[in-house]
Design a protein around this motif. Sequence first.
Motif, short mmCIF file in Angstrom:
data_model
loop_
_atom_site.label_atom_id
_atom_site.label_comp_id
_atom_site.label_asym_id
_atom_site.label_seq_id
_atom_site.Cartn_x
_atom_site.Cartn_y
_atom_site.Cartn_z
N VAL A 12 0.86 -0.82 0.19
CA VAL A 12 0.42 -0.34 0.08
C VAL A 12 0.67 0.85 0.54
CG1 VAL A 12 -1.75 1.39 1.69
CG2 VAL A 12 -2.47 -1.12 1.12
N VAL A 16 1.00 4.12 -2.69
CA VAL A 16 0.73 5.64 -2.62
C VAL A 16 1.77 6.70 -2.44
CG1 VAL A 16 0.08 7.24 -0.55
CG2 VAL A 16 -1.03 4.39 -0.44
N LEU A 22 0.45 9.26 -7.76
CA LEU A 22 -0.48 10.03 -6.87
C LEU A 22 -0.24 11.56 -6.77
CD1 LEU A 22 -1.77 7.81 -4.13
CD2 LEU A 22 -2.53 8.36 -6.46
#
Length: 69
Positions: A12, A16, A22
């Motif tokens: 994760v 991220v 992102l």
Amino acid sequence: MADWAPVIIGLVLFVVFSPGLLFQLPGKGRVVEFLNFQTSGISIFVHSLLFFGFMVIFLIAINVHIGSG
């Protein structure tokens, strides 16, 4: 029982903190840029420090465990 916390948390956090996916810190034109799909050497370094810091916080300081079985 296997401890799956390092695998799941690492996956994760990798998604991220992938530079340019992102967000990118620092960006090319601004301090933070979102969804630009570009990267630079300094942003890779900053994102790797963030990744390492959050891994240490979750796995050592908070001591998260996810068991199977």
